[in-house]
Write a protein that holds these residues in place. Sequence first.
Motif, short mmCIF file in Angstrom:
data_model
loop_
_atom_site.label_atom_id
_atom_site.label_comp_id
_atom_site.label_asym_id
_atom_site.label_seq_id
_atom_site.Cartn_x
_atom_site.Cartn_y
_atom_site.Cartn_z
N ILE A 21 3.60 1.84 -4.34
CA ILE A 21 4.42 2.43 -3.29
C ILE A 21 5.68 1.60 -3.16
N THR A 22 6.82 2.26 -3.05
CA THR A 22 8.09 1.55 -2.91
C THR A 22 8.22 0.93 -1.52
N TRP A 23 9.26 0.13 -1.34
CA TRP A 23 9.38 -0.67 -0.13
C TRP A 23 9.39 0.16 1.14
N ASN A 24 9.94 1.35 1.08
CA ASN A 24 10.03 2.18 2.29
C ASN A 24 9.03 3.33 2.28
N GLY A 25 8.15 3.35 1.28
CA GLY A 25 7.17 4.43 1.19
C GLY A 25 7.75 5.72 0.66
N GLY A 26 8.98 5.69 0.21
CA GLY A 26 9.64 6.91 -0.23
C GLY A 26 9.11 7.47 -1.53
N SER A 27 8.55 6.60 -2.35
CA SER A 27 8.00 7.05 -3.63
C SER A 27 6.64 6.41 -3.86
N THR A 28 5.75 7.18 -4.45
CA THR A 28 4.43 6.69 -4.81
C THR A 28 4.10 7.10 -6.24
N TYR A 29 3.29 6.30 -6.90
CA TYR A 29 2.91 6.56 -8.28
C TYR A 29 1.43 6.25 -8.43
N TYR A 30 0.77 7.01 -9.30
CA TYR A 30 -0.67 6.86 -9.47
C TYR A 30 -1.07 6.86 -10.93
N ALA A 31 -2.12 6.10 -11.22
CA ALA A 31 -2.73 6.20 -12.53
C ALA A 31 -3.39 7.57 -12.66
N ASP A 32 -3.45 8.06 -13.88
CA ASP A 32 -4.04 9.39 -14.11
C ASP A 32 -5.47 9.47 -13.59
N SER A 33 -6.19 8.37 -13.68
CA SER A 33 -7.60 8.37 -13.33
C SER A 33 -7.85 8.59 -11.84
N VAL A 34 -6.84 8.39 -11.01
CA VAL A 34 -7.03 8.51 -9.56
C VAL A 34 -6.12 9.56 -8.94
N GLU A 35 -5.22 10.13 -9.73
CA GLU A 35 -4.28 11.14 -9.22
C GLU A 35 -5.06 12.28 -8.55
N GLY A 36 -4.66 12.61 -7.32
CA GLY A 36 -5.32 13.68 -6.59
C GLY A 36 -6.53 13.24 -5.78
N ARG A 37 -6.99 12.02 -6.01
CA ARG A 37 -8.17 11.51 -5.26
C ARG A 37 -7.79 10.35 -4.34
N PHE A 38 -6.86 9.52 -4.79
CA PHE A 38 -6.45 8.34 -4.02
C PHE A 38 -5.05 8.56 -3.46
N THR A 39 -4.80 7.94 -2.29
CA THR A 39 -3.48 8.00 -1.68
C THR A 39 -3.09 6.60 -1.19
N ILE A 40 -1.93 6.15 -1.64
CA ILE A 40 -1.40 4.88 -1.16
C ILE A 40 -0.39 5.15 -0.05
N SER A 41 -0.42 4.31 0.97
CA SER A 41 0.53 4.45 2.08
C SER A 41 0.79 3.06 2.65
N ARG A 42 1.76 2.98 3.54
CA ARG A 42 2.07 1.69 4.14
C ARG A 42 2.57 1.88 5.55
N ASP A 43 2.39 0.82 6.35
CA ASP A 43 2.91 0.77 7.70
C ASP A 43 3.68 -0.54 7.80
N ASN A 44 4.99 -0.47 7.68
CA ASN A 44 5.79 -1.70 7.68
C ASN A 44 5.77 -2.39 9.04
N GLY A 45 5.51 -1.63 10.08
CA GLY A 45 5.39 -2.24 11.40
C GLY A 45 4.15 -3.11 11.54
N LYS A 46 3.13 -2.81 10.72
CA LYS A 46 1.89 -3.58 10.75
C LYS A 46 1.75 -4.47 9.53
N ASN A 47 2.78 -4.49 8.68
CA ASN A 47 2.73 -5.31 7.46
C ASN A 47 1.48 -5.03 6.64
N THR A 48 1.16 -3.77 6.49
CA THR A 48 -0.09 -3.39 5.85
C THR A 48 0.14 -2.22 4.89
N VAL A 49 -0.53 -2.30 3.75
CA VAL A 49 -0.56 -1.20 2.79
C VAL A 49 -2.02 -0.73 2.69
#
Length: 120
Positions: free
Chosen positions: A51-79
Motif C-alpha cells: 500500500i502506498t503512503w496515502n493508501g491511494g494504490s494497493t497491489y497484491y500477489a496473484d495468490s491472494v488477489e480477491g481474498r486479502f485486502t491491505i489498508s492503513r490508518d495514518n492517524g493510528k500509525n497502523t497498516v
Amino acid sequence: QVQLVESGGGLVQAGGSLRLSCAASGGTFSRYAMGWFHQAPGKEREYVAIITWNGGSTYYADSVEGRFTISRDNGKNTVYLQMNSLKPEDTGVYYCAVLQNSDYRRATVWGQGTLVTVSS
C-alpha cells in the motif's frame, strides 16, 4: 528509527478470516509505503500486498488477489491485512515492512512477524 509490531495472528479453519495489524512507532508512518509478506514453513518469504503512503494504490500477489485486502490508518500509525477465504497454504508467519518506493524488493524495516495457522 521506525519500529513495527504485528498482531492478530492465530488458528483459523479453512474458509475463515483474520485481520492482521502492524503498528508503527518512532518514525513518520504517513510517509512510508508499507508491505505485508508471508513466509510458509520451510519456504522463503514472499510478498503479499503493498500500500502506498496515502493508501491511494494497493497491489497484491496473484495468490491472494480477491481474498486479502491491505489498508492503513495514518492517524493510528497502523497498516492492516484483512484475510478472507483462508486456505491451508496461507499458513505461515506474516511480516509487515517499510518499503522504499513502494517496491517489495526494497524493504528497509521489518516487524517480528505474527503466526497464522489455517487448518483444513
